[in-house]
Design an enzyme around this catalytic site. Structure first.
Site, mmCIF file in Angstrom:
data_model
loop_
_atom_site.group_PDB
_atom_site.id
_atom_site.type_symbol
_atom_site.label_atom_id
_atom_site.label_comp_id
_atom_site.label_asym_id
_atom_site.label_seq_id
_atom_site.Cartn_x
_atom_site.Cartn_y
_atom_site.Cartn_z
ATOM 1 N N GLY A 74 19.610 31.614 -11.879
ATOM 2 C CA GLY A 74 18.831 32.261 -12.924
ATOM 3 C C GLY A 74 18.320 31.280 -13.961
ATOM 4 O O GLY A 74 17.818 31.676 -15.010
ATOM 5 N N LYS A 75 18.416 29.969 -13.693
ATOM 6 C CA LYS A 75 17.864 28.976 -14.620
ATOM 7 C C LYS A 75 16.328 29.071 -14.600
ATOM 8 O O LYS A 75 15.653 28.701 -15.537
ATOM 9 C CB LYS A 75 18.279 27.568 -14.202
ATOM 10 C CG LYS A 75 19.789 27.329 -14.241
ATOM 11 C CD LYS A 75 20.173 26.054 -13.469
ATOM 12 C CE LYS A 75 21.672 25.790 -13.524
ATOM 13 N NZ LYS A 75 22.073 24.637 -12.672
ATOM 14 N N LEU A 76 15.843 29.521 -13.468
ATOM 15 C CA LEU A 76 14.416 29.617 -13.221
ATOM 16 C C LEU A 76 14.160 31.030 -12.710
ATOM 17 O O LEU A 76 14.924 31.545 -11.898
ATOM 18 C CB LEU A 76 14.050 28.591 -12.137
ATOM 19 C CG LEU A 76 12.594 28.259 -11.905
ATOM 20 C CD1 LEU A 76 11.974 27.649 -13.143
ATOM 21 C CD2 LEU A 76 12.458 27.300 -10.733
#
Lengths: 357, 357, 357, 357
Positions: D292-294
């Site tokens: 979920g960083k991106l």
């Protein structure tokens, strides 16, 4: 046909395959092959020399070695004092804590659909998975531990000692943090704020603004003082990153205050990065010599390869061949229980460099 | 705490160090670590499956493996029929011939002054040296051998068989060429003209314009016919280069003439190059599936690492664990003595593809 | 503050961004930065020196440069005689032929499902696709062309000249093969049997056993004779593989017959492979000096990077800055129409080395 | 011949060389080539989209970019607000300070004798030199600056703002720290203790134990709050290391407190490391999506190459093409003068996360 050239003295010995060879023997037969096979075999011999010499051995670990199944090798190296001081990324300590707390990483695939993983809250590290939910729960566990601590500043070294102690007391399980605690080996984590350990600490701060103060500048002084105290040092680095640089920086900073410090006497690095892009992670050990991070006459070797491939073999071979030298070794007796650490009873400041008189 | 996600089924098992572990056990303990350590352990299991299955195993060798001390491992793989057909660069065969003829490569340094080496006529291969004079003498030896051959065209496969025979008869020493000769394993060298073997052949041509004719187009047909004859194939590739591509090309060309050919069923590559620059050497095994070089459901693994580091361990572990499956294996019986090779007595043309009826 | 050290003479000049800079100026401003940026800028200057000097410039192209959109750059380099002789993998010539024949490669993704691509007969080269059907049709087109040729042996150089001629006559389109034909630049393809060009030739042999004979040993002699004839040479290599080695081999083989040959005077390589695994593709230009492939005092530079990124900028900058030196250049006048090529009217044998008297 | 496959829609367009092309046009012509050339061209387009969208753009810089001549490009990106927040290694800021203070780095050679350099106190960074004496003098200059500060804890963000201010006031010269100060762009340095900046701070502590306290945990909270405040973010990362991870961590930590945060909407990384060794530096942007960083639907591209080669071209092209979108952009108005920073007048805590109500 005799070869008189001074360059043609030691022939390459082709590796001869045999059933039943020990890791020890495999590495012995690799000593006269070429390229990175030879480098790995050389690394074993240099490590044995470090152990036989009276020097402080720093171990640096970057990459995702704990998630990747290497944490008990590192614990073994600490427990048996193949090394004297660990410098680590936060990630390696965090993933170690995760497993010491009884959670697991899982065998996965580098080609899984990451949108699907995101939806299921699975975090991927190349070919390895972990549960994001469990990670969040770790962060809170760390925050709660931090809130039990006295409200003052802690070097990463002291903080990690206390974290290892708490982990050992609550789990009784083997791992990097617990092995370091039990063996009295200091751990520095210069980039602690760039990791889930730091995230956990920040969540303690969120609940109490006076909690969660880490004194990373104190780490610089303390680590340099360790070198000033015993200027004969060696470095074993797995990957690059902050651990590699911090170990070298300790030597450079120590030399600024005491010119008897002359760089590491031995150096091994197992690294996948390369020198020609200029980054410190991939920098050569020769380059380190220009800076005085490494003595000009140091014995050194770079192994260009993945630590998950090289380290199991190297550690297994050392376990077979280094027993005697290890038994004879008298490692530095650290006392890590206080805000100020001590070596052999003498305190090591984190506020003031031990400048030569 | 049960993990219900289908992605979190098989935990990573941290490697546990112990004294006295065999290469076999080290690799077994690496099966549940991550990254390239796991890949190497997987390579061993896939190779065992190849051996247990009824398939033709191609071995490709690029890089400077012979100069680098790997030639007796390759000879061992041929002799014990871990593989059925070798595709090699000329350099690996030439450096093998050099040592089989009693010359040596020497342990050197990658940082030596190359102008000094040039002046002393020492040829450097990264950290390994050889005598240029001895190389020149090899070339002439090859030229003389070529001049003893009948004046006609030879596939590289036939030429190398005869070269291995001559080497064995004149030296009686073990090596790649002599092991292949004795074990009846065909060797293809698609880029023979890009090597010192080719240079030796060209020096024969210099003396007699009717000598030294190598039919590399015949190699394409012969290798594809081997696949058509036994469409169940497997590939083990060390490095990339022409061997990797030639092994895949044989499968693609075979499929053009016979649609029962469906790509290799198993594939292992130990490679240092990477996919993202588009070159064939670093191309992934997934990419190979798009071309049909590899079956869509093939068991496959890429080990990103140096073969001089990975191969000694892999071959040592296999020597311990693959004995039984190897004993039960019935490798293809090649007859390589003629201009046309034969399998089980049936000739394999190098002039005409065995198209399906 | 004057720096007296001889090592601190030429300061790094930080790159200053500006709107409207030409490729030429961008590269000029990169001359005093560091790492691979500086290397690329240096490559331009060395290439200009090659052009200004009276030397034969060899260009080697490996990797998938044609499929990757670089073929008209290479055609441009041949047409304007930035180089004098091309050594290529078969793949680069084949993908060039594919586009010159009016087919295309397509923008794709490196993460597409390869089993789906296989089912649709789409061949993937990292992030680029092509139609397998069209490739099969090319192979047959090549086979038919081969069947129009006289039944005798052809060096790859002669064969590729005729192929370029045929392509030009049937398509009138620009490309590598057609530009080489029109500019009279010889192309060698030492590993022609390891490519779809070779596959097409083998399909001619399948129909007529007397067709499709390629004399790759003749290539060795012819290329070495080119060097003997004009021993002042230079090398520009994109990628490694057989082209890199073949260009160096020509120099080494030439020196064996004529000691006035002393290695390339200039060398540029743009390469993604690295030296420390021992393979020739990644070998350093220093290493090449030990072999005498490169003169000990040669001007040389290695650019560690992908040619698809570096070459467009380098070629664009040269187009702006090298006009004058190019106009003044008198490139070798090759006559490639016969079985024996000629330079300035004097034939160059492919059967006999031009040994010094 | 129409190609109906959905995979064969957008043809590769071979790059056409022309004299006088601007960097802008070179990159435009690279959009339809393949491999890393295409990636770089794509990076420009994605950056333009970031600028046109209303998002906070983080820039991460690792490696030795300042020593390598890239510092004025980074200063340019800050000054013209191509980005909104910088995350840097200490080294890049230190080498920037070195030059802003009027010292220089020097053009050197990667093959110089490092023992000689050590003896002359020249520090080498691959092919670049610096004076160790000048470095020591910088450290003392930093220490003295630290001693002028109030005795309290500083986030790295506040400390670097004050350092930039002091540098600007004493030198009036352009550079990263001074441009950030003048443009009001925050800089975070999560691993400040692993750098010469940190060494300078520690030397202040040596003189006064109450000086030199850096609150890196506060940085975690502040950076996450920036994301919570404006959850639409983008990331441009040069190299890997702590900057890459810290930018991603800010997003992950922010999401823990506010589920409207959904990862970066755009991501560009220019990186030389690779994914298959498991380290965060080389990790793919796909892997970042699992965490979920991106965002799962983010527009993203990885350029595999050296920033010193790629960045000058990319920045030059943007300077030509992004003028309009940049002029229309309304970057976040930061106020960095206090211990607590503010955005648009609203303070951003470094003690408490802005959890969603």
């Amino acid at each position: 046909m005799p070869n008189k050239s001074r360059f043609l003295r030691v022939p390459v010995e082709p590796f001869v395959v045999e059933a039943g060879l020990g890791a020890d023997e495999v590495l012995a037969r690799m000593e006269r092959v070429s390229f990175q096979g030879r480098s790995l075999a050389t690394a074993r011999r240099i490590w044995e020399k470090m152990l036989a010499d009276d020097c402080t051995i720093f171990l640096g670990v970057a990459g995702a070695l704990s998630a990747g199944g290497m944490r008990l090798i590192i614990a073994h190296l600490l427990e048996h004092r193949y090394v004297d001081c660990l410098v680590s990324t936060g990630a390696n300590l965090y993933h170690d804590l995760h497993e010491t707390r009884g959670r697991r990483h899982f065998v996965g695939s580098p080609r899984e659909n990451d949108a699907v993983l995101q939806a299921e809250r699975i975090d991927r590290v190349y070919d390895t998975y972990a549960s994001e939910e469990e990670f969040c729960e770790n962060d809170e566990w760390i925050a709660e531990f931090v809130l039990t601590l006295e409200r003052r500043s802690y070097t990463s070294r002291e903080f990690l000692y206390r974290l290892g102690e708490h982990l050992w007391q609550t789990t009784g399980r083997d791992g990097i943090l617990t092995a370091a605690y039990r063996a009295g080996v200091p751990i520095f984590c210069p980039a602690i704020s760039d990791s889930s350990i730091g995230m956990g600490v920040s969540q303690a701060r969120h609940r109490d603004a006076s909690a969660g103060h880490i004194d990373v500048i104190g780490d610089i002084i303390e680590s340099a003082n360790l070198v000033i105290r015993h200027p004969r040092t060696a470095s074993v680095v797995l990957g690059g990153g902050t651990p590699k640089n911090f170990i070298n920086q300790a030597s450079v900073q120590a030399e600024f205050y005491d010119d008897r410090v002359g760089g590491h006497r031995y150096a091994i690095q197992i690294v996948t990065d390369v020198p020609h892009f200029g980054g410190a992670s991939g920098s050569s050990l020769e380059e380190a010599q220009s800076w005085g991070k490494l003595a000009a006459d140091a014995e050194q070797v770079t192994v260009h390869g993945d630590a998950t491939l090289a380290l199991p073999i190297l550690a297994s071979a050392l376990a077979s061949s280094a027993g005697e030298v290890l038994a004879a070794r008298q490692p530095l007796p650290f006392d890590l229980a206080g805000s100020e650490m001590a070596v052999g009873g003498r305190p090591v400041s984190h506020a003031r460099f031990e400048a030569r008189q």
